[in-house]
Scaffold this motif. Structure first.
Motif, PDB file in Angstrom:
ATOM      1  N   GLU A 356       0.874  -1.196   0.000  1.00  0.00           N
ATOM      2  CA  GLU A 356       0.000   0.000   0.000  1.00  0.00           C
ATOM      3  C   GLU A 356       0.899   1.230   0.000  1.00  0.00           C
ATOM      4  OE1 GLU A 356      -3.577   0.522   0.582  1.00  0.00           O
ATOM      5  OE2 GLU A 356      -3.808  -1.535  -0.120  1.00  0.00           O
ATOM      6  N   ARG A 357       0.646   2.162  -0.874  1.00  0.00           N
ATOM      7  CA  ARG A 357       1.530   3.315  -1.019  1.00  0.00           C
ATOM      8  C   ARG A 357       0.794   4.612  -0.692  1.00  0.00           C
ATOM      9  NH1 ARG A 357       5.061   0.620  -0.333  1.00  0.00           N
ATOM     10  NH2 ARG A 357       6.424  -0.486  -1.755  1.00  0.00           N
ATOM     11  N   HIS A 358       0.453   4.808   0.559  1.00  0.00           N
ATOM     12  CA  HIS A 358      -0.177   6.062   0.970  1.00  0.00           C
ATOM     13  C   HIS A 358       0.753   6.755   1.947  1.00  0.00           C
ATOM     14  CE1 HIS A 358      -3.941   4.802  -0.842  1.00  0.00           C
ATOM     15  NE2 HIS A 358      -3.833   3.650  -0.212  1.00  0.00           N
ATOM     16  N   ALA A 359       0.688   8.079   1.951  1.00  0.00           N
ATOM     17  CA  ALA A 359       1.459   8.823   2.961  1.00  0.00           C
ATOM     18  C   ALA A 359       0.977   8.379   4.338  1.00  0.00           C
ATOM     19  CB  ALA A 359       1.238  10.310   2.762  1.00  0.00           C
ATOM     20  N   LEU A 360       1.874   8.399   5.320  1.00  0.00           N
ATOM     21  CA  LEU A 360       1.531   7.878   6.650  1.00  0.00           C
ATOM     22  C   LEU A 360       0.273   8.549   7.213  1.00  0.00           C
ATOM     23  CD1 LEU A 360       2.160   6.128   9.106  1.00  0.00           C
ATOM     24  CD2 LEU A 360       3.623   7.982   9.950  1.00  0.00           C
ATOM     25  N   ALA A 361       0.198   9.882   7.087  1.00  0.00           N
ATOM     26  CA  ALA A 361      -0.956  10.602   7.649  1.00  0.00           C
ATOM     27  C   ALA A 361      -2.243  10.120   6.992  1.00  0.00           C
ATOM     28  CB  ALA A 361      -0.782  12.105   7.446  1.00  0.00           C
ATOM     29  N   ASP A 362      -2.212   9.973   5.667  1.00  0.00           N
ATOM     30  CA  ASP A 362      -3.412   9.504   4.963  1.00  0.00           C
ATOM     31  C   ASP A 362      -3.742   8.070   5.359  1.00  0.00           C
ATOM     32  OD1 ASP A 362      -3.602  11.896   3.754  1.00  0.00           O
ATOM     33  OD2 ASP A 362      -3.046  11.219   1.739  1.00  0.00           O
ATOM     34  N   GLN A 363      -2.708   7.262   5.541  1.00  0.00           N
ATOM     35  CA  GLN A 363      -2.948   5.863   5.901  1.00  0.00           C
ATOM     36  C   GLN A 363      -3.656   5.769   7.254  1.00  0.00           C
ATOM     37  OE1 GLN A 363      -2.059   2.807   3.890  1.00  0.00           O
ATOM     38  NE2 GLN A 363      -3.799   2.594   5.241  1.00  0.00           N
ATOM     39  N   LEU A 364      -3.206   6.579   8.211  1.00  0.00           N
ATOM     40  CA  LEU A 364      -3.851   6.553   9.531  1.00  0.00           C
ATOM     41  C   LEU A 364      -5.307   6.985   9.417  1.00  0.00           C
ATOM     42  CD1 LEU A 364      -1.007   8.072  11.774  1.00  0.00           C
ATOM     43  CD2 LEU A 364      -1.606   5.663  11.492  1.00  0.00           C
ATOM     44  N   ARG A 365      -5.557   8.007   8.601  1.00  0.00           N
ATOM     45  CA  ARG A 365      -6.934   8.501   8.459  1.00  0.00           C
ATOM     46  C   ARG A 365      -7.807   7.506   7.687  1.00  0.00           C
ATOM     47  NH1 ARG A 365      -6.392  14.317   6.046  1.00  0.00           N
ATOM     48  NH2 ARG A 365      -8.632  14.346   6.405  1.00  0.00           N
ATOM     49  N   ARG A 366      -7.211   6.754   6.780  1.00  0.00           N
ATOM     50  CA  ARG A 366      -7.983   5.697   6.075  1.00  0.00           C
ATOM     51  C   ARG A 366      -8.357   4.565   7.020  1.00  0.00           C
ATOM     52  NH1 ARG A 366      -7.264   4.830   0.337  1.00  0.00           N
ATOM     53  NH2 ARG A 366      -7.048   2.610   0.733  1.00  0.00           N
ATOM     54  N   LEU A 367      -7.481   4.331   7.996  1.00  0.00           N
ATOM     55  CA  LEU A 367      -7.733   3.220   8.926  1.00  0.00           C
ATOM     56  C   LEU A 367      -8.810   3.547   9.953  1.00  0.00           C
ATOM     57  CD1 LEU A 367      -4.088   2.010   9.770  1.00  0.00           C
ATOM     58  CD2 LEU A 367      -5.840   0.776   8.503  1.00  0.00           C
ATOM     59  N   ALA A 368      -9.015   4.853  10.226  1.00  0.00           N
ATOM     60  CA  ALA A 368      -9.787   5.237  11.412  1.00  0.00           C
ATOM     61  C   ALA A 368     -11.213   4.672  11.425  1.00  0.00           C
ATOM     62  CB  ALA A 368      -9.823   6.754  11.546  1.00  0.00           C
ATOM     63  N   LEU A 369     -11.951   4.828  10.329  1.00  0.00           N
ATOM     64  CA  LEU A 369     -13.364   4.414  10.402  1.00  0.00           C
ATOM     65  C   LEU A 369     -13.545   2.893  10.452  1.00  0.00           C
ATOM     66  CD1 LEU A 369     -15.217   7.128   8.299  1.00  0.00           C
ATOM     67  CD2 LEU A 369     -14.953   6.947  10.766  1.00  0.00           C
ATOM     68  N   PRO A 370     -12.816   2.113   9.612  1.00  0.00           N
ATOM     69  CA  PRO A 370     -12.945   0.652   9.787  1.00  0.00           C
ATOM     70  C   PRO A 370     -12.481   0.185  11.168  1.00  0.00           C
ATOM     71  CG  PRO A 370     -11.944   1.177   7.669  1.00  0.00           C
ATOM     72  CD  PRO A 370     -12.040   2.463   8.424  1.00  0.00           C
ATOM     73  N   LEU A 371     -11.371   0.733  11.653  1.00  0.00           N
ATOM     74  CA  LEU A 371     -10.899   0.282  12.973  1.00  0.00           C
ATOM     75  C   LEU A 371     -11.849   0.733  14.090  1.00  0.00           C
ATOM     76  CD1 LEU A 371      -7.003   0.578  12.866  1.00  0.00           C
ATOM     77  CD2 LEU A 371      -8.447  -1.407  12.487  1.00  0.00           C
ATOM     78  N   ALA A 372     -12.565   1.836  13.862  1.00  0.00           N
ATOM     79  CA  ALA A 372     -13.534   2.290  14.869  1.00  0.00           C
ATOM     80  C   ALA A 372     -14.588   1.216  15.123  1.00  0.00           C
ATOM     81  CB  ALA A 372     -14.204   3.588  14.415  1.00  0.00           C
ATOM     82  N   VAL A 373     -14.910   0.436  14.094  1.00  0.00           N
ATOM     83  CA  VAL A 373     -15.923  -0.618  14.250  1.00  0.00           C
ATOM     84  C   VAL A 373     -15.382  -1.716  15.177  1.00  0.00           C
ATOM     85  CG1 VAL A 373     -17.309  -2.322  13.006  1.00  0.00           C
ATOM     86  CG2 VAL A 373     -16.896  -0.080  11.989  1.00  0.00           C
ATOM     87  N   VAL A 374     -14.108  -2.063  15.008  1.00  0.00           N
ATOM     88  CA  VAL A 374     -13.493  -3.080  15.872  1.00  0.00           C
ATOM     89  C   VAL A 374     -13.378  -2.543  17.304  1.00  0.00           C
ATOM     90  CG1 VAL A 374     -11.399  -4.442  16.265  1.00  0.00           C
ATOM     91  CG2 VAL A 374     -12.212  -4.047  13.937  1.00  0.00           C
TER      92      VAL A 374
END
Ligand code: SF4
Ligand code: SF4
Ligand code: SF4
Length: 480
Positions: A356-374
């Motif tokens: 996966e090739r996203h900037a770290l900041a974007d990667q964290l923000r992409r993770l937030a909503l799916p991980l919020a479910v867990v």
């Protein structure tokens, strides 16, 4: 007209059963006294709890946790209401906000400020986005770790009165439901967990809104009416497509003259709702903090896991001589800052290794909503474990609200310890089922947030890793 937010394109009416089609619900929700009468009753309970808890600390020789279960204030606030609110948010969205007494207090304070001619400010983008809420949530967790806020009736009383004061002051200084939008410490939790909720305020056919001459749900001159107001949260009701910011207060339902607003009951995690591909920074930070807090909470149900989780802060406190409050601060730094930072950087690094090739900041923000479910599933699991263990203390706490004699008798084994409603093994199995379901929902959330990307299994890895970590801890509950 003030700026409207929460508006995105919506062309088709959202699917679901309109509860307003059912006459008793319609009569209640559209009644001028709704939700004020419920808010008023809950405000009386809120004040009673603040008074009851005032000046009460665990007596000498009694474990703070046992005293918290025996005292009516800590039992009701932390043992029963808080788990119910977490479960309610996930399944019903911001249903608690509908009847929340603090919204009533902020409503009255805001009206008072207008009456007094105070010059109120508009919330800036950072405050409206939840930056202060993240800070307040973290501060409350600090008091939990360092001062046992959740086990001390006196501190719980201070917290309730502090929230009341904050609601008044923020609503005198800022307008447009500022406390709820910018300062309520539960605001981001409700907005994030509540996205999946089955209860949703949505408009009917867009054509009816297009033909609507009055636009009562938006009209600025209706904002300060006592009832049937245009949205006090500055949302755009005809275009609502998420539960994130809607407090389900019912004002737009009452205001809409063409009767085009609906109160829907629909399946959880509704496909039609909007998902941001990148969560905002306050939401991302909130989910990161909550992930550390929830991991610790899950570990506290299993002694060995708790010892492992807290090994580093325990060692650090021993090395530095930190005890009491300062040992709690060390625990807080570990739980809310270092563990989440390590876990989230690890998950982002894992994705990087997988291509996966996203900037770290974007990667964290992409993770937030799916991980919020867990994280929400973990929070619910802990909530269930707590609720079934604490509820049996209610009759005793009702008989003796300050709980001192009960806690002393339980400590001296003169009274039998009330048995939990479910065994740890049963709770563990139920929570493992819940976690499995929510891992699947979290993967689906990721797919729905990025509809234009082909789904790759590696994108589900963070959800699987965090979900399995939580599941592993829950599986250990049966062993105590
Ligand atoms: S945002 Fe907070 S204060 Fe506002 S209604 Fe919801 S819980 Fe109450
Ligand atoms: S008042 Fe009702 S019909 Fe008119 S714009 Fe608002 S939601 Fe649509
Ligand atoms: S007025 Fe309508 S859209 Fe605004 S918060 Fe209340 S229920 Fe939600």
């Amino acid at each position: 007209m003030p700026e409207q937010h929460g508006a995105t394109t919506r062309t088709e009416p959202a699917a679901g059963f309109n509860l307003l089609a059912w006459r008793p619900v319609r009569g209640l929700i559209l009644w001028w006294g709704f939700p004020y009468i419920f808010q008023l009753a809950l405000l009386a309970v809120f004040l009673a709890l603040a008074v009851l808890g005032w000046g009460h600390y665990a007596p000498a020789g009694v474990p703070a946790k046992l005293f918290a279960k025996s005292n009516l204030v800590t039992l009701l606030v932390w043992g029963l209401w808080w788990p119910l609110m977490v479960w309610g948010a996930v399944w019903l969205g911001r249903a608690w906000c509908m009847v929340c007494p603090l919204e009533l207090v902020s409503n009255v304070a805001e009206r008072l400020a207008r009456r007094l001619g105070l010059r109120q400010r508009v919330l800036g983008p950072w405050l409206a986005g939840g930056a202060a809420i993240v800070a307040l949530f973290a501060a409350l967790q600090l008091f939990v770790a360092a001062a046992q806020l959740h086990r001390t009736p006196a501190y719980t009383s201070w917290m309730l009165l502090g929230l009341l004061l904050l609601a008044v002051v923020s609503s005198l200084l800022w307008k447009d439901r500022a406390f709820c939008r910018g300062f309520c410490p539960a605001g981001l939790l409700l907005a994030t967990y509540g996205r999946s909720g089955m209860l949703a305020v949505r408009a009917g056919p867009a054509s009816a809104c297009a033909a609507c001459a009055g636009k009562e749900c938006l009209a600025g001159e209706r904002r300060f009416r006592p009832d049937a107001r245009s949205c006090p949260s500055l949302l755009n009701p005809p275009k609502l497509n998420s539960n994130r910011d809607c407090l389900v207060c019912g004002q737009c339902l009452k205001a809409c003259a063409p009767d085009n607003m609906r109160l829907l009951l629909r399946p959880p995690f509704a496909r039609a709702d909007a998902r941001e591909p990148l969560a905002s920074w306050p939401v991302t930070l909130f989910v990161m903090l909550a992930s550390g807090f929830v991991m610790l909470e899950l570990c506290t149900e299993w002694k060995q896991a708790e010892a492992v989780f807290l090994a580093v802060p325990t060692w650090l406190s021993a090395q530095t001589g930190a005890t009491g409050f300062w040992a709690g601060v060390v625990k807080w730094v570990w739980t809310l800052l270092l563990v989440p930072a390590g876990v989230w950087l690890g998950l982002a690094g894992l994705l990087r290794l997988c291509g996966e090739r996203h900037a770290l900041a974007d990667q964290l923000r992409r993770l937030a909503l799916p991980l919020a479910v867990v994280v929400a599933a973990g929070h619910m699991s802990k909530g269930l474990a707590k609720f079934v263990a604490w509820l049996p203390f209610l009759p005793g706490a009702w008989r003796e609200p300050d709980g001192v004699a009960t806690a002393q008798a339980l400590t001296a084994k003169q009274l039998a310890m009330p048995a939990a409603l479910l065994t740890p093994a049963t709770v563990s199995v139920l929570c493992l089922l819940l976690m499995t379901l929510f891992i699947a929902c979290a993967v689906r959330e990721h797919r729905l947030a990025h509809p234009d990307e082909p789904f790759r299994l590696r994108a589900a890895l963070p959800v699987l890793v965090l979900g399995l970590l939580c599941a592993g801890i829950i599986a250990g509950w049966a062993s105590g």
